[in-house]
Design an enzyme around this catalytic site. Structure first.
Site, PDB file in Angstrom:
ATOM      1  N   ASP A 196      30.092   7.258  15.213  1.00 12.48           N
ATOM      2  CA  ASP A 196      28.743   7.750  15.532  1.00 12.48           C
ATOM      3  C   ASP A 196      28.830   8.625  16.772  1.00 12.48           C
ATOM      4  OD1 ASP A 196      25.834   6.156  17.046  1.00 12.48           O
ATOM      5  OD2 ASP A 196      26.083   8.146  16.144  1.00 12.48           O
ATOM      6  N   ASN A 238      26.151  10.402  18.171  1.00 15.74           N
ATOM      7  CA  ASN A 238      24.922  10.629  18.951  1.00 15.74           C
ATOM      8  C   ASN A 238      24.179   9.340  19.296  1.00 15.74           C
ATOM      9  OD1 ASN A 238      24.083   9.931  16.428  1.00 15.74           O
ATOM     10  ND2 ASN A 238      22.644  11.627  16.166  1.00 15.74           N
ATOM     11  N   ASP A 295      22.888   6.911  17.618  1.00 14.82           N
ATOM     12  CA  ASP A 295      21.776   6.340  16.832  1.00 14.82           C
ATOM     13  C   ASP A 295      22.261   5.173  15.983  1.00 14.82           C
ATOM     14  OD1 ASP A 295      21.619   8.777  14.066  1.00 14.82           O
ATOM     15  OD2 ASP A 295      23.249   7.538  14.852  1.00 14.82           O
ATOM     16  N   ASP A 347      28.420   9.633  11.600  1.00 15.03           N
ATOM     17  CA  ASP A 347      27.951  10.965  11.190  1.00 15.03           C
ATOM     18  C   ASP A 347      29.129  11.942  11.135  1.00 15.03           C
ATOM     19  OD1 ASP A 347      26.557  10.661  14.403  1.00 15.03           O
ATOM     20  OD2 ASP A 347      28.449  11.684  13.951  1.00 15.03           O
ATOM     21  N   GLU A 349      34.815   7.937 -11.063  1.00 17.06           N
ATOM     22  CA  GLU A 349      34.690   6.485 -10.941  1.00 17.06           C
ATOM     23  C   GLU A 349      34.340   5.990 -12.334  1.00 17.06           C
ATOM     24  OE1 GLU A 349      31.174   4.690  -9.508  1.00 17.06           O
ATOM     25  OE2 GLU A 349      32.233   3.008  -8.604  1.00 17.06           O
ATOM     26  N   HIS A 399      34.215   1.008  -0.516  1.00 17.29           N
ATOM     27  CA  HIS A 399      32.895   0.695   0.043  1.00 17.29           C
ATOM     28  C   HIS A 399      32.086  -0.238  -0.861  1.00 17.29           C
ATOM     29  CE1 HIS A 399      32.208   3.738  -2.914  1.00 17.29           C
ATOM     30  NE2 HIS A 399      30.922   3.490  -2.861  1.00 17.29           N
ATOM     31  N   ASP A 400      32.611  -0.460  -2.086  1.00 17.18           N
ATOM     32  CA  ASP A 400      31.925  -1.382  -3.015  1.00 17.18           C
ATOM     33  C   ASP A 400      32.593  -2.740  -3.081  1.00 17.18           C
ATOM     34  OD1 ASP A 400      31.231   1.188  -5.482  1.00 17.18           O
ATOM     35  OD2 ASP A 400      30.030   0.450  -3.802  1.00 17.18           O
TER      36      ASP A 400
HETATM   37  O1  TEU Z   1      29.286   2.266  -8.068  1.00 17.14           O
HETATM   38  C1  TEU Z   1      29.177   2.158  -9.489  1.00 17.14           C
HETATM   39  C2  TEU Z   1      29.371   0.780  -9.888  1.00 17.14           C
HETATM   40  O2  TEU Z   1      29.729   0.478 -10.993  1.00 17.14           O
HETATM   41  C3  TEU Z   1      29.049  -0.213  -8.878  1.00 17.14           C
HETATM   42  O3  TEU Z   1      27.684  -0.542  -9.098  1.00 17.14           O
HETATM   43  C4  TEU Z   1      29.871  -1.425  -8.981  1.00 17.14           C
HETATM   44  O4  TEU Z   1      29.783  -1.943 -10.297  1.00 17.14           O
HETATM   45  C5  TEU Z   1      29.298  -2.400  -8.003  1.00 17.14           C
HETATM   46  O5  TEU Z   1      29.242  -1.713  -6.766  1.00 17.14           O
HETATM   47  C6  TEU Z   1      30.175  -3.607  -7.930  1.00 17.14           C
HETATM   48  O6  TEU Z   1      29.530  -4.488  -7.037  1.00 17.14           O
HETATM   49  C7  TEU Z   1      28.854   3.535  -7.609  1.00 17.14           C
HETATM   50  C8  TEU Z   1      29.013   3.586  -6.085  1.00 17.14           C
HETATM   51  O7  TEU Z   1      30.396   3.424  -5.749  1.00 17.14           O
HETATM   52  C9  TEU Z   1      28.163   2.498  -5.490  1.00 17.14           C
HETATM   53  O8  TEU Z   1      28.330   2.473  -4.064  1.00 17.14           O
HETATM   54  C10 TEU Z   1      26.707   2.787  -5.831  1.00 17.14           C
HETATM   55  O9  TEU Z   1      25.909   1.713  -5.338  1.00 17.14           O
HETATM   56  C11 TEU Z   1      26.528   2.895  -7.355  1.00 17.14           C
HETATM   57  O10 TEU Z   1      27.495   3.734  -7.975  1.00 17.14           O
HETATM   58  C12 TEU Z   1      25.187   3.555  -7.667  1.00 17.14           C
HETATM   59  O11 TEU Z   1      25.267   4.902  -7.301  1.00 17.14           O
HETATM   60 CA    CA Z   2      24.907   9.130  14.442  1.00 21.06          CA
END
Ligand code: TEU
Ligand code: CA
Length: 563
Positions: free
Chosen positions: A27, A29, A31, A35, A264, A335-336
């Site tokens: 980050d 700035n 907040d 970013d 994906e 991130h998922d």
């Molecule tokens: O994820 C697609 C997806 O299949 C996810 O929903 C996955 O099944 C789930 O995260 C498992 O817990 C993509 C992106 O990577 C995700 O961050 C988004 O939330 C999702 O699409 C909707 O855009």
């Molecule tokens: Ca920021």
């Protein structure tokens, strides 16, 4: 070192792709939200790792319901992430460091605040009404579909002004685009052309396998879902009738082989892996992400942990399917997903470093394009929130609401989310032992893992034996040895031991990789050729142990040697 061997010319076949979730990286700035200027200020760090490309999650204008996966304008930047000038600068600064940029394109759905949907939801006469999937209410209720991020689990939402229901596989704020409408597809291709002209080197297409719909809207009864789709809505969603026609058409729009099309691919089965040839250069499957979870339950971890034999089998099969054609990918976290170390390793102090290095060795020596998720090079861990209020993830909140409405066990769900929740992988990057781990001078949008005082970049830079410096050695090894990038893959111990042993080879170099994916000393047994100090390329332990029966691998030991 075999320099004669020529790998496939496509840059993304040899590349290591570093994924950054901009919201949680740096980050600039104060907040509390990561970013683009913050990311730019850390490019020298990213370059110091020795990665080849940077994949950033969406930074387009958004309502932020799903942290950017709800786009309301594909041509502008969400102010909290920065400006278009910042994105231009990121592209330039990354290219100046020989790092390519891959941006996330969310084409299965838009935000409900996108101008297209704002128009569509006013009147059936609107030209944008056909940009989405609407079901006229006079035809009664539409056939049930599962909404992943819907508190009622539904994927149809009633819209009064048009007296019709619109489809949303994810949240109601994420209406699905109607890819059956060629006008929609042309609009999306125009977006790609715009970003290619801006200098993007590739696109990660979000949930792209879901974009084709069977608009005869068949009833998918529980029996059909079970028998035909393995009780997984994702498999049904990933099998739309014209998916491959649309993907081929989109590829024809951007024909340059230098522009990576990365899809994906939720819902894709092993036997479908090669179906995307000529459409998507790479796909990321989800087969590995269900290992260790109780089947047919929402991300319920198996108390016994994950089955190593299943892990080895799935990743071996997804490597072998690309033996002659196409090319695979490999990720253990993003991130998922929860943090790789906490999910697949042992994040307790005694084994944190060894198991993180073992998993990184797997990630970076298999025959595939690997995705290194920012923070995994430090051995970052799950934060294990204890209350639902700590979470920011729409998925956690919506599933929690679904459970609560049904009188389900929300405490058990929160315990499960400590292991499997997506926010575990989204906590701010841990730069230093300073306030908020050096991520922000403000209040972080998501709590920083309190372990940052001991797990942080500054500390690991100074420690030659740190996970960070081990990752750098691994990346250099990979770069210097074609056997590890484009070499063949062969399993060495096809048994149910927790050791994953395989060889990577090009014509005159074979490298063996032995990984003890367990917390126990494990005998590997006899070896064709023995690892000795002068042929060991990497070892996450100071020594190699021998017994009369053969090689004894220490808990989470990773051994890479020329054989
Ligand atoms: O994820 C697609 C997806 O299949 C996810 O929903 C996955 O099944 C789930 O995260 C498992 O817990 C993509 C992106 O990577 C995700 O961050 C988004 O939330 C999702 O699409 C909707 O855009
Ligand atoms: Ca920021």
């Amino acid at each position: 070192m075999d320099m004669q061997h020529k790998c496939h010319p496509a840059w993304w076949r040899q590349a290591v792709i570093y994924q950054v979730y901009p919201r949680s990286f740096a980050d600039s700035n104060g907040d509390g939200v990561g970013d683009l200027p913050g990311l730019i200020s850390r490019l020298d760090y990213i370059a110091s790792l020795g990665v080849d490309a940077l994949w950033i999650n969406p930074v387009f204008t958004t309502t932020g319901k799903d942290n950017g996966y709800d786009v309301s304008d594909y041509y502008t930047i969400q102010p909290e992430y920065g400006t278009m000038d910042d994105l231009d600068e990121l592209i330039k600064e990354a290219h100046d460091r020989n790092i390519r940029i891959i941006i996330d394109m969310v084409f299965n759905h838009t935000s409900d605040q996108h101008e297209w949907f704002q128009q569509a939801r006013i009147s059936r006469e609107s030209p944008f009404y056909a940009y989405y999937h609407f079901w006229p209410a006079e035809n009664g209720k539409p056939p049930y579909r599962c909404g992943f991020f819907d508190s009622g689990g539904e994927a149809w939402q009633y819209n009064e002004a048009t007296n019709s229901y619109y489809l949303h596989y994810f949240a109601p704020e994420q209406p699905d685009l109607n890819w059956e409408n060629p006008v929609v597809r042309q609009q999306l291709y125009a977006i790609l052309q715009f970003w290619v002209a801006k200098g993007m080197d590739g696109f990660r297409f979000d949930a792209i396998t879901f974009v084709a719909k069977d608009t005869t809207w068949p009833e998918i009864t529980p029996a059909i879902l079970k028998e035909k789709y393995g009780n997984d809505w994702g498999h049904y969603y990933g099998a739309g009738p014209h998916l491959h026609d649309y993907l081929k058409e989109m590829r024809r729009e951007i024909p340059s082989p230098d522009i990576l099309f990365l899809g994906e691919a939720p819902g894709v089965l092993l036997e479908q892996a090669l179906d995307f040839d000529g459409e998507l250069d790479l796909i990321t499957h989800f087969d590995g992400m269900t290992i260790g979870y109780v089947t047919n339950e929402f991300k319920k971890p198996d108390p016994a942990g994950y089955c190593r034999a299943a892990f080895k089998e799935i990743y071996t099969k997804w490597s072998d399917v690309y033996r002659e054609q196409g090319w695979g990918t490999l990720y253990l976290g993003n991130h998922d997903q929860p943090r790789m170390l906490s999910r697949w390793g042992d994040d307790r102090p005694a084994m944190r470093s060894a198991s993180a290095k073992c998993l990184l060795t797997f990630l970076l020596t298999m025959r595939a394009t690997p995705f290194l998720y920012a923070g995994d090079e430090l051995g970052m861990r799950n934060i294990r929130f204890t209350t639902v209020d700590d979470y920011r993830d729409i998925e956690t909140h919506q599933v929690y609401q679904q459970l609560k409405a049904k009188g389900g066990d929300t405490d058990a769900f929160l315990r499960d989310q400590q292991v499997a929740g997506r926010d575990n992988g989204r906590t701010p990057f841990q730069w230093s032992a300073g306030a908020n781990a050096g991520f922000t001078t403000g209040t972080p949008w998501l709590r920083v893992n309190p372990d940052y005082v001991s797990i942080n970049r500054d500390r690991e830079e100074k420690d030659a034996g740190s996970v960070l410096n081990y990752t750098r050695r691994l990346l250099r090894l990979r770069r210097e040895n074609p056997a590890l990038t484009c070499g063949d893959f062969r399993v060495l111990n096809d048994d149910d031991s927790p050791i994953f042993a395989y060889a990577r080879s090009v014509k005159d170099q074979t490298i063996a990789i032995l990984l003890n994916l367990s917390g126990d000393e494990t005998l590997y047994g006899a070896l064709l050729s023995e690892p000795s100090p002068n042929n060991i390329l990497l070892n996450n332990y100071p020594v190699v142990q021998w017994t009369r029966q053969g090689l004894l691998l220490a808990p989470w030991q990773a051994l890479v040697f020329v054989c």
